[in-house]
Design a protein around this motif. Structure first.
Motif, PDB file in Angstrom:
ATOM      1  N   PHE A 109       0.836  -1.213   0.000  1.00 10.39           N
ATOM      2  CA  PHE A 109       0.000   0.000   0.000  1.00 10.39           C
ATOM      3  C   PHE A 109       0.866   1.256   0.000  1.00 10.39           C
ATOM      4  CE2 PHE A 109      -2.294   3.286   2.474  1.00 10.39           C
ATOM      5  CZ  PHE A 109      -3.384   3.467   1.634  1.00 10.39           C
ATOM      6  N   LEU A 110       1.972   1.212   0.767  1.00 13.74           N
ATOM      7  CA  LEU A 110       2.844   2.397   0.894  1.00 13.74           C
ATOM      8  C   LEU A 110       3.819   2.397  -0.276  1.00 13.74           C
ATOM      9  CD1 LEU A 110       3.518   2.149   4.725  1.00 13.74           C
ATOM     10  CD2 LEU A 110       1.910   3.689   3.580  1.00 13.74           C
ATOM     11  N   VAL A 111       3.517   3.171  -1.298  1.00 16.93           N
ATOM     12  CA  VAL A 111       4.273   3.095  -2.565  1.00 16.93           C
ATOM     13  C   VAL A 111       5.484   4.019  -2.549  1.00 16.93           C
ATOM     14  CG1 VAL A 111       4.108   3.537  -5.049  1.00 16.93           C
ATOM     15  CG2 VAL A 111       2.226   2.402  -3.861  1.00 16.93           C
ATOM     16  N   ASP A 112       5.300   5.258  -2.103  1.00 16.29           N
ATOM     17  CA  ASP A 112       6.386   6.238  -2.112  1.00 16.29           C
ATOM     18  C   ASP A 112       6.004   7.360  -1.150  1.00 16.29           C
ATOM     19  OD1 ASP A 112       8.742   7.497  -2.813  1.00 16.29           O
ATOM     20  OD2 ASP A 112       8.364   7.456  -4.965  1.00 16.29           O
ATOM     21  N   THR A 113       6.856   8.373  -1.068  1.00 18.80           N
ATOM     22  CA  THR A 113       6.572   9.505  -0.186  1.00 18.80           C
ATOM     23  C   THR A 113       5.222  10.131  -0.567  1.00 18.80           C
ATOM     24  OG1 THR A 113       8.946   9.915  -0.202  1.00 18.80           O
ATOM     25  CG2 THR A 113       7.552  11.648   0.732  1.00 18.80           C
ATOM     26  N   PHE A 114       4.300  10.197   0.368  1.00 17.31           N
ATOM     27  CA  PHE A 114       2.952  10.742   0.148  1.00 17.31           C
ATOM     28  C   PHE A 114       2.214  10.052  -1.014  1.00 17.31           C
ATOM     29  CE2 PHE A 114       5.309  14.563   1.874  1.00 17.31           C
ATOM     30  CZ  PHE A 114       4.777  14.451   3.150  1.00 17.31           C
ATOM     31  N   THR A 115       2.565   8.837  -1.311  1.00 18.81           N
ATOM     32  CA  THR A 115       1.934   8.112  -2.423  1.00 18.81           C
ATOM     33  C   THR A 115       1.564   6.697  -1.975  1.00 18.81           C
ATOM     34  OG1 THR A 115       3.341   9.326  -3.959  1.00 18.81           O
ATOM     35  CG2 THR A 115       2.220   7.397  -4.841  1.00 18.81           C
ATOM     36  N   THR A 116       0.292   6.335  -2.211  1.00 24.60           N
ATOM     37  CA  THR A 116      -0.184   5.001  -1.842  1.00 24.60           C
ATOM     38  C   THR A 116      -0.778   4.311  -3.061  1.00 24.60           C
ATOM     39  OG1 THR A 116      -2.462   5.646  -1.403  1.00 24.60           O
ATOM     40  CG2 THR A 116      -0.881   5.921   0.413  1.00 24.60           C
ATOM     41  N   ALA A 117      -1.199   3.058  -2.838  1.00 21.88           N
ATOM     42  CA  ALA A 117      -1.830   2.292  -3.912  1.00 21.88           C
ATOM     43  C   ALA A 117      -3.324   2.596  -4.036  1.00 21.88           C
ATOM     44  CB  ALA A 117      -1.619   0.806  -3.665  1.00 21.88           C
ATOM     45  N   LEU A 118      -3.822   3.599  -3.307  1.00 22.25           N
ATOM     46  CA  LEU A 118      -5.257   3.945  -3.424  1.00 22.25           C
ATOM     47  C   LEU A 118      -5.582   4.367  -4.854  1.00 22.25           C
ATOM     48  CD1 LEU A 118      -5.999   6.121  -0.249  1.00 22.25           C
ATOM     49  CD2 LEU A 118      -7.342   4.133  -0.968  1.00 22.25           C
ATOM     50  N   GLU A 119      -6.617   3.755  -5.422  1.00 26.07           N
ATOM     51  CA  GLU A 119      -7.085   4.159  -6.757  1.00 26.07           C
ATOM     52  C   GLU A 119      -8.023   5.359  -6.585  1.00 26.07           C
ATOM     53  OE1 GLU A 119      -6.394   2.769  -9.632  1.00 26.07           O
ATOM     54  OE2 GLU A 119      -5.503   0.848  -9.098  1.00 26.07           O
ATOM     55  N   PRO A 120      -8.230   6.134  -7.678  1.00 22.57           N
ATOM     56  CA  PRO A 120      -9.197   7.220  -7.576  1.00 22.57           C
ATOM     57  C   PRO A 120     -10.545   6.653  -7.107  1.00 22.57           C
ATOM     58  CG  PRO A 120      -8.090   7.263  -9.706  1.00 22.57           C
ATOM     59  CD  PRO A 120      -7.647   6.017  -9.020  1.00 22.57           C
ATOM     60  N   ALA A 121     -11.216   7.360  -6.243  1.00 18.31           N
ATOM     61  CA  ALA A 121     -12.545   6.974  -5.716  1.00 18.31           C
ATOM     62  C   ALA A 121     -12.495   5.802  -4.741  1.00 18.31           C
ATOM     63  CB  ALA A 121     -13.544   6.699  -6.845  1.00 18.31           C
ATOM     64  N   GLU A 122     -11.291   5.384  -4.337  1.00 17.47           N
ATOM     65  CA  GLU A 122     -11.187   4.340  -3.317  1.00 17.47           C
ATOM     66  C   GLU A 122     -10.967   4.963  -1.946  1.00 17.47           C
ATOM     67  OE1 GLU A 122      -9.406  -0.023  -4.561  1.00 17.47           O
ATOM     68  OE2 GLU A 122      -8.021   1.615  -4.303  1.00 17.47           O
ATOM     69  N   LEU A 123     -11.525   4.297  -0.933  1.00 20.22           N
ATOM     70  CA  LEU A 123     -11.308   4.708   0.459  1.00 20.22           C
ATOM     71  C   LEU A 123     -10.572   3.605   1.198  1.00 20.22           C
ATOM     72  CD1 LEU A 123     -14.899   5.954   1.118  1.00 20.22           C
ATOM     73  CD2 LEU A 123     -12.901   7.298   1.690  1.00 20.22           C
ATOM     74  N   LEU A 124      -9.730   4.008   2.119  1.00 23.35           N
ATOM     75  CA  LEU A 124      -9.146   3.024   3.035  1.00 23.35           C
ATOM     76  C   LEU A 124     -10.187   2.842   4.142  1.00 23.35           C
ATOM     77  CD1 LEU A 124      -5.597   3.360   4.695  1.00 23.35           C
ATOM     78  CD2 LEU A 124      -7.392   1.799   5.353  1.00 23.35           C
ATOM     79  N   THR A 125     -10.842   1.717   4.165  1.00 18.37           N
ATOM     80  CA  THR A 125     -11.951   1.563   5.114  1.00 18.37           C
ATOM     81  C   THR A 125     -11.559   0.842   6.397  1.00 18.37           C
ATOM     82  OG1 THR A 125     -12.663  -0.250   3.670  1.00 18.37           O
ATOM     83  CG2 THR A 125     -13.935   1.781   3.579  1.00 18.37           C
ATOM     84  N   GLU A 126     -10.481   0.056   6.354  1.00 18.41           N
ATOM     85  CA  GLU A 126     -10.120  -0.677   7.563  1.00 18.41           C
ATOM     86  C   GLU A 126      -8.652  -1.093   7.533  1.00 18.41           C
ATOM     87  OE1 GLU A 126     -13.308  -3.293   8.884  1.00 18.41           O
ATOM     88  OE2 GLU A 126     -11.793  -4.789   9.390  1.00 18.41           O
ATOM     89  N   VAL A 127      -8.053  -1.082   8.690  1.00 20.01           N
ATOM     90  CA  VAL A 127      -6.705  -1.636   8.866  1.00 20.01           C
ATOM     91  C   VAL A 127      -6.873  -2.932   9.640  1.00 20.01           C
ATOM     92  CG1 VAL A 127      -4.387  -1.229   9.803  1.00 20.01           C
ATOM     93  CG2 VAL A 127      -5.766   0.706   8.994  1.00 20.01           C
ATOM     94  N   ARG A 128      -6.198  -3.992   9.216  1.00 17.96           N
ATOM     95  CA  ARG A 128      -6.320  -5.290   9.894  1.00 17.96           C
ATOM     96  C   ARG A 128      -4.949  -5.750  10.381  1.00 17.96           C
ATOM     97  NH1 ARG A 128     -10.761  -8.171   5.903  1.00 17.96           N
ATOM     98  NH2 ARG A 128     -12.483  -6.848   6.606  1.00 17.96           N
ATOM     99  N   VAL A 129      -4.906  -6.113  11.639  1.00 21.39           N
ATOM    100  CA  VAL A 129      -3.634  -6.502  12.262  1.00 21.39           C
ATOM    101  C   VAL A 129      -3.794  -7.916  12.812  1.00 21.39           C
ATOM    102  CG1 VAL A 129      -1.937  -5.913  14.044  1.00 21.39           C
ATOM    103  CG2 VAL A 129      -3.287  -4.094  12.970  1.00 21.39           C
ATOM    104  N   PRO A 130      -2.902  -8.843  12.426  1.00 15.74           N
ATOM    105  CA  PRO A 130      -2.993 -10.191  13.011  1.00 15.74           C
ATOM    106  C   PRO A 130      -2.793 -10.114  14.525  1.00 15.74           C
ATOM    107  CG  PRO A 130      -1.157 -10.038  11.432  1.00 15.74           C
ATOM    108  CD  PRO A 130      -1.775  -8.692  11.494  1.00 15.74           C
ATOM    109  N   ALA A 131      -3.666 -10.783  15.263  1.00 21.94           N
ATOM    110  CA  ALA A 131      -3.542 -10.748  16.727  1.00 21.94           C
ATOM    111  C   ALA A 131      -2.261 -11.464  17.134  1.00 21.94           C
ATOM    112  CB  ALA A 131      -4.746 -11.427  17.366  1.00 21.94           C
TER     113      ALA A 131
END
Ligand SMILES: Cc1cc2nc3c(=O)[nH]c(=O)nc-3n(C[C@H](O)[C@H](O)[C@H](O)COP(=O)(O)OP(=O)(O)OC[C@H]3O[C@@H](n4cnc5c(N)ncnc54)[C@H](O)[C@@H]3O)c2cc1C
Length: 290
Positions: A152-174
């Protein structure tokens, strides 16, 4: 400074938010806590014509462990993690990071997801959540997809978010049994961004040897970084001071800091070494005592 003029809308559903982002294209920007976006707008580094406030969308405030996964919804604030008994008890790495993000005012408003979407290499959550092997759930016009945070973290201030996409949840293995985590940050003064910071998550087997290791580095590269060689070295090793020292050297070699008002390249690299050792020592002590 004063931001350029903009329209503001607060949709009541995810579908409505995605529709607005789709219709308005790059002119629209999601706003969550506003703790990075509003300063950028005040300096006119960002001049969106429309702000889509996701703060009233139900269901995005989940913070719960379900089926071995911690779910952190898009509206969960830094302070929610800081004060959560679940996080304090089960996720010392995340609790440690939550305590040192900015100051209480920012922590009460800023969100974990917003921090990841902003993709500032000096953001604490990138490093902590890389160490925790987090995934992100992205929701857009074509449905949902899940990505490893590394992708997801592609570069400085740049992510893999596509236009019109939201980051809706972060999931962490317990974390499993016999595990521990720690977040160590050096900052010029309380409330500042990191000069350097290191997040560590480890697990040990019955024989006391390391069975899994995650190490995330903050503010010492173009993105939040994983210290992959140090992680690989740790697995199978007994958790001794000599092993921590070697892992610290490998983590320092993995980063690429740049000199600025917070310190020289050499100083930051050495801080990565020192903070890695400290974080490993703290995380290992928890794992071995569990
Ligand atoms: C004085 C100050 C000190 C700070 N110190 C630190 C620090 O020490 N450590 C640290 O880690 N951070 C620090 N921050 C940043 C802070 O953590 C922000 O809260 C965080 O970076 C952004 O979260 P937010 O919810 O405020 O996002 P916003 O400002 O609302 O948005 C940030 C960006 O992410 C996008 N965005 C937000 N949410 C989503 C989403 N769900 N889906 C898609 N895109 C989204 C927005 O469009 C925007 O581009 C500091 C900020 C301030 C003002």
């Amino acid at each position: 400074m004063i931001p350029a003029a903009f329209e503001y809308v607060a949709p009541r559903s995810l579908a409505e938010a995605i529709g607005l982002l789709e219709r308005h294209g790059p002119d629209a920007k999601v706003i969550a806590g506003g703790q990075s976006l509003i300063p950028a707008m005040r300096f006119r580094l960002s001049t969106p014509g429309l702000l889509v406030d996701i703060g009233r969308i139900p269901g995005l405030d989940i913070l719960a462990e379900e089926d071995g996964v911690l779910r952190i919804g898009a509206l969960v604030r830094h302070a929610d993690l800081e004060h959560s008994p679940l996080i304090r008890r089960r996720y010392p790495l995340l609790a440690g990071a939550a305590r040192v993000v900015a100051d209480p005012l920012v922590r009460n408003l800023g969100t974990v997801a917003g921090s990841l979407a902003h993709a500032d290499p000096a953001g604490d959550w990138g490093a902590a959540l890389l160490a925790a092997r987090a995934e992100v759930v992205l929701t857009g016009p074509r449905g949902q997809r899940t990505l490893a945070l590394d992708d997801f973290l592609v570069d400085t201030f740049t992510t893999a978010l596509e236009p019109a996409e939201l980051l809706t949840e972060v999931r962490v293995p317990a974390p499993g049994p016999r595990s521990g985590g720690s977040y160590q940050k050096i900052e010029r003064k309380v409330g500042d961004f990191a000069t350097a910071a290191v997040g560590v998550q480890v697990a040990v087997g019955e024989d006391g040897r390391c069975t899994a290791a995650g190490i995330g580095l903050c503010a010492v590269g173009p993105t939040s970084l994983r210290a992959r060689e140090a992680e690989a070295f740790l697995v199978g090793q007994p958790l001794t001071e000599a092993v921590f020292a070697r892992a610290g050297e490998l983590a320092a070699a993995a980063c690429s800091p740049v000199a600025d008002t917070r310190g020289s390249e050499e100083f930051k690299r050495d801080m990565v070494r020192v903070l890695t050792v400290r974080a490993l020592r703290a995380a290992a002590a928890q794992a071995l005592a569990a």
